[in-house]
Design a protein around this motif. Structure first.
Motif, PDB file in Angstrom:
ATOM      1  N   THR A 108       0.836  -1.193   0.000  1.00 44.16           N
ATOM      2  CA  THR A 108       0.000   0.000   0.000  1.00 44.16           C
ATOM      3  C   THR A 108       0.877   1.253   0.000  1.00 44.16           C
ATOM      4  N   LEU A 109       0.532   2.189  -0.873  1.00 48.10           N
ATOM      5  CA  LEU A 109       1.226   3.476  -0.962  1.00 48.10           C
ATOM      6  C   LEU A 109       0.227   4.574  -0.649  1.00 48.10           C
ATOM      7  N   THR A 110       0.555   5.413   0.347  1.00 46.71           N
ATOM      8  CA  THR A 110      -0.363   6.462   0.789  1.00 46.71           C
ATOM      9  C   THR A 110       0.329   7.816   0.723  1.00 46.71           C
ATOM     10  N   GLY A 111      -0.361   8.791   0.123  1.00 38.36           N
ATOM     11  CA  GLY A 111       0.112  10.169   0.159  1.00 38.36           C
ATOM     12  C   GLY A 111       1.409  10.423  -0.564  1.00 38.36           C
ATOM     13  N   ALA A 112       1.703   9.677  -1.607  1.00 35.80           N
ATOM     14  CA  ALA A 112       2.957   9.838  -2.337  1.00 35.80           C
ATOM     15  C   ALA A 112       2.881  11.029  -3.287  1.00 35.80           C
ATOM     16  N   THR A 113       4.063  11.525  -3.676  1.00 35.92           N
ATOM     17  CA  THR A 113       4.156  12.636  -4.620  1.00 35.92           C
ATOM     18  C   THR A 113       5.158  12.284  -5.711  1.00 35.92           C
ATOM     19  N   ALA A 114       4.737  12.450  -6.966  1.00 36.90           N
ATOM     20  CA  ALA A 114       5.654  12.309  -8.091  1.00 36.90           C
ATOM     21  C   ALA A 114       5.881  13.700  -8.677  1.00 36.90           C
ATOM     22  N   SER A 124      -0.090  -5.228 -10.450  1.00 34.95           N
ATOM     23  CA  SER A 124      -1.327  -5.935 -10.163  1.00 34.95           C
ATOM     24  C   SER A 124      -1.427  -6.259  -8.679  1.00 34.95           C
ATOM     25  N   GLY A 125      -2.539  -5.858  -8.062  1.00 33.94           N
ATOM     26  CA  GLY A 125      -2.736  -6.120  -6.642  1.00 33.94           C
ATOM     27  C   GLY A 125      -2.175  -5.055  -5.734  1.00 33.94           C
ATOM     28  N   GLY A 126      -1.481  -4.056  -6.279  1.00 32.78           N
ATOM     29  CA  GLY A 126      -0.991  -2.941  -5.474  1.00 32.78           C
ATOM     30  C   GLY A 126      -2.088  -1.926  -5.235  1.00 32.78           C
ATOM     31  N   LEU A 127      -1.958  -1.128  -4.178  1.00 38.75           N
ATOM     32  CA  LEU A 127      -2.960  -0.128  -3.811  1.00 38.75           C
ATOM     33  C   LEU A 127      -2.290   1.217  -3.583  1.00 38.75           C
ATOM     34  N   MET A 128      -2.873   2.257  -4.194  1.00 33.99           N
ATOM     35  CA  MET A 128      -2.436   3.625  -3.943  1.00 33.99           C
ATOM     36  C   MET A 128      -3.598   4.410  -3.385  1.00 33.99           C
ATOM     37  N   SER A 129      -3.340   5.171  -2.308  1.00 34.84           N
ATOM     38  CA  SER A 129      -4.373   5.996  -1.701  1.00 34.84           C
ATOM     39  C   SER A 129      -3.895   7.444  -1.679  1.00 34.84           C
ATOM     40  N   GLY A 130      -4.681   8.330  -2.301  1.00 39.10           N
ATOM     41  CA  GLY A 130      -4.326   9.742  -2.319  1.00 39.10           C
ATOM     42  C   GLY A 130      -3.049  10.004  -3.087  1.00 39.10           C
ATOM     43  N   GLY A 131      -2.433  11.150  -2.804  1.00 38.15           N
ATOM     44  CA  GLY A 131      -1.185  11.518  -3.441  1.00 38.15           C
ATOM     45  C   GLY A 131      -1.365  12.546  -4.537  1.00 38.15           C
ATOM     46  N   THR A 132      -0.229  12.967  -5.115  1.00 39.24           N
ATOM     47  CA  THR A 132      -0.230  13.996  -6.152  1.00 39.24           C
ATOM     48  C   THR A 132       0.812  13.656  -7.208  1.00 39.24           C
ATOM     49  N   VAL A 133       0.418  13.787  -8.474  1.00 35.24           N
ATOM     50  CA  VAL A 133       1.356  13.657  -9.591  1.00 35.24           C
ATOM     51  C   VAL A 133       1.433  15.028 -10.257  1.00 35.24           C
ATOM     52  N   SER A 143      -4.013  -2.570 -14.751  1.00 34.84           N
ATOM     53  CA  SER A 143      -5.469  -2.508 -14.676  1.00 34.84           C
ATOM     54  C   SER A 143      -6.021  -3.206 -13.442  1.00 34.84           C
ATOM     55  N   ALA A 144      -5.252  -4.131 -12.880  1.00 30.84           N
ATOM     56  CA  ALA A 144      -5.691  -4.858 -11.686  1.00 30.84           C
ATOM     57  C   ALA A 144      -5.174  -4.226 -10.400  1.00 30.84           C
ATOM     58  N   SER A 145      -4.588  -3.048 -10.485  1.00 27.07           N
ATOM     59  CA  SER A 145      -4.216  -2.306  -9.280  1.00 27.07           C
ATOM     60  C   SER A 145      -5.374  -1.391  -8.889  1.00 27.07           C
ATOM     61  N   LEU A 146      -5.426  -1.004  -7.615  1.00 29.81           N
ATOM     62  CA  LEU A 146      -6.541  -0.206  -7.110  1.00 29.81           C
ATOM     63  C   LEU A 146      -6.060   1.164  -6.660  1.00 29.81           C
ATOM     64  N   ILE A 147      -6.925   2.157  -6.895  1.00 29.09           N
ATOM     65  CA  ILE A 147      -6.643   3.531  -6.510  1.00 29.09           C
ATOM     66  C   ILE A 147      -7.794   4.014  -5.648  1.00 29.09           C
ATOM     67  N   SER A 148      -7.464   4.506  -4.451  1.00 31.12           N
ATOM     68  CA  SER A 148      -8.487   5.014  -3.546  1.00 31.12           C
ATOM     69  C   SER A 148      -8.070   6.409  -3.089  1.00 31.12           C
ATOM     70  N   GLY A 149      -8.826   6.965  -2.144  1.00 37.14           N
ATOM     71  CA  GLY A 149      -8.520   8.320  -1.705  1.00 37.14           C
ATOM     72  C   GLY A 149      -8.818   9.322  -2.802  1.00 37.14           C
ATOM     73  N   GLN A 150      -8.093  10.432  -2.791  1.00 39.11           N
ATOM     74  CA  GLN A 150      -8.382  11.511  -3.728  1.00 39.11           C
ATOM     75  C   GLN A 150      -7.097  12.061  -4.355  1.00 39.11           C
TER      76      GLN A 150
END
Length: 320
Positions: A108-114, A124-133, A143-150
């Motif tokens: 799980t990756l939360t609040g990351a910035t690129a 596949s199977g990884g999760l990102m929550s929030g963050g900014t690119v 396509s099988a990864s999930l994105i949550s947060g905003q």
């Protein structure tokens, strides 16, 4: 102090101060490594239950592998990649200047910035929550990864599935978002200057194109929703778009007051709706199938009032 190939055991905490280096440490369960601003972590492994914390200004180089927790720090430089394996909890990491963050299945990756030149990869199977690119940064998602947060996107994003209540990817000015799917109350919002292409609004998913935003060849599946708001545009060319709804105040309104679906050469619009909005079917091979026109919305065939182009276009089974 500098440390090299150091194992940090349960109950131990090692502090790396400004100007110091931790090279290839191994943080075991219950151990911790703290990197101050100006300090550097190069490579290493945080095992399950092990933790690495970096202050703002702490740097990450090499290729650290995380099974436990890593918080903070800036990944920078060619071949510098933080990899989160199954069970990893990665938080508040910044990627710049060819630095990268890899999120494997179960991590799980939360609040990351690129930042510009930085990259985030969701497997596949990884999760990102929030963050900014930001502009010049990249988010690449299976396509099988999930994105949550905003998460906010000003740069590039390709792939991934946005899922869950309050999960919204927002495309800001300059964003180029491609091949994203929304499901289960997940959404995409496109603000002025943002571009979306080949996206899918799946079951329970939504896509909203606001004034000045533009989408291309979006597809609505069962129970999905695509709304083209006043001043927003959906364009279908050399492909298929389906199920979008162009909203607006109806015929007589200005372009900024009317959402538009523009079906161009080689494009096919299926089950598109002009609900006070506008549909143009203009160009060689352009076709509209089963369009729904209501609330003073309208559809032109063989003419596009946004460009004043004329010619071509086929209408099949329009409904009012």
């Amino acid at each position: 102090m500098n440390i090299y190939d150091r194992a940090i055991s349960n109950g131990q905490t090692i502090v790396i101060s400004s100007g110091e280096l931790a090279s290839n440490p191994v943080i075991n369960s219950g151990g911790s490594l703290s990197v101050s601003s100006g300090g550097t972590l190069s490579g290493g492994t945080a095992l399950t239950g092990g933790a690495i914390g970096l202050a703002a200004g702490g740097l990450i180089a090499g290729q650290p592998i995380i099974y436990g927790a890593l918080s903070g720090g800036t990944v920078t430089g060619a071949f510098s990649v933080v990899t989160g394996r199954a069970g990893a909890d990665l938080r508040n990491i910044t990627a710049v200047s060819q630095g990268g963050i890899y999120v494997s299945s179960g991590a799980t990756l939360t609040g990351a910035t690129a930042m510009s030149g930085g990259s985030i990869y969701l497997f596949s199977g990884g999760l990102m929550s929030g963050g900014t690119v930001f502009a010049g940064g990249t988010l690449m998602a299976n396509s099988a990864s999930l994105i949550s947060g905003q998460p906010d996107i000003y740069g590039g994003m390709k792939g991934g599935t946005v899922s869950g209540p309050f999960a919204v990817v927002t495309g800001q000015a300059g964003a180029d978002i491609r091949n994203v799917t929304t499901i289960s109350q997940g959404g995409i919002y496109l603000n002025s200057g943002a571009r979306l292409s080949n996206a899918v609004a799946g079951a329970g998913g939504t896509i909203h194109v606001f004034s000045g935003g533009s989408s291309f060849n979006t597809v609505r599946q069962a129970d999905g929703y695509i709304g083209i708001r006043s001043g927003g545009t959906e364009t279908v060319t050399s492909g298929i778009g389906s199920g979008a709804t162009a909203l607006g105040m109806g015929r007589g309104g200005t372009p900024s007051q009317i959402g538009a679906i523009l079906i161009g050469s080689g494009g096919t619009g299926i089950d598109e709706t002009a609900d006070g909005g506008y549909i143009a079917v203009q160009g060689v091979g352009a076709a509209s199938i089963n369009a729904i026109i209501k609330n003073r919305g309208w559809q032109d065939v063989g003419f596009n009032n946004r460009t004043n182009a004329a010619g071509g276009g086929v209408l099949l089974q329009a409904q009012r």
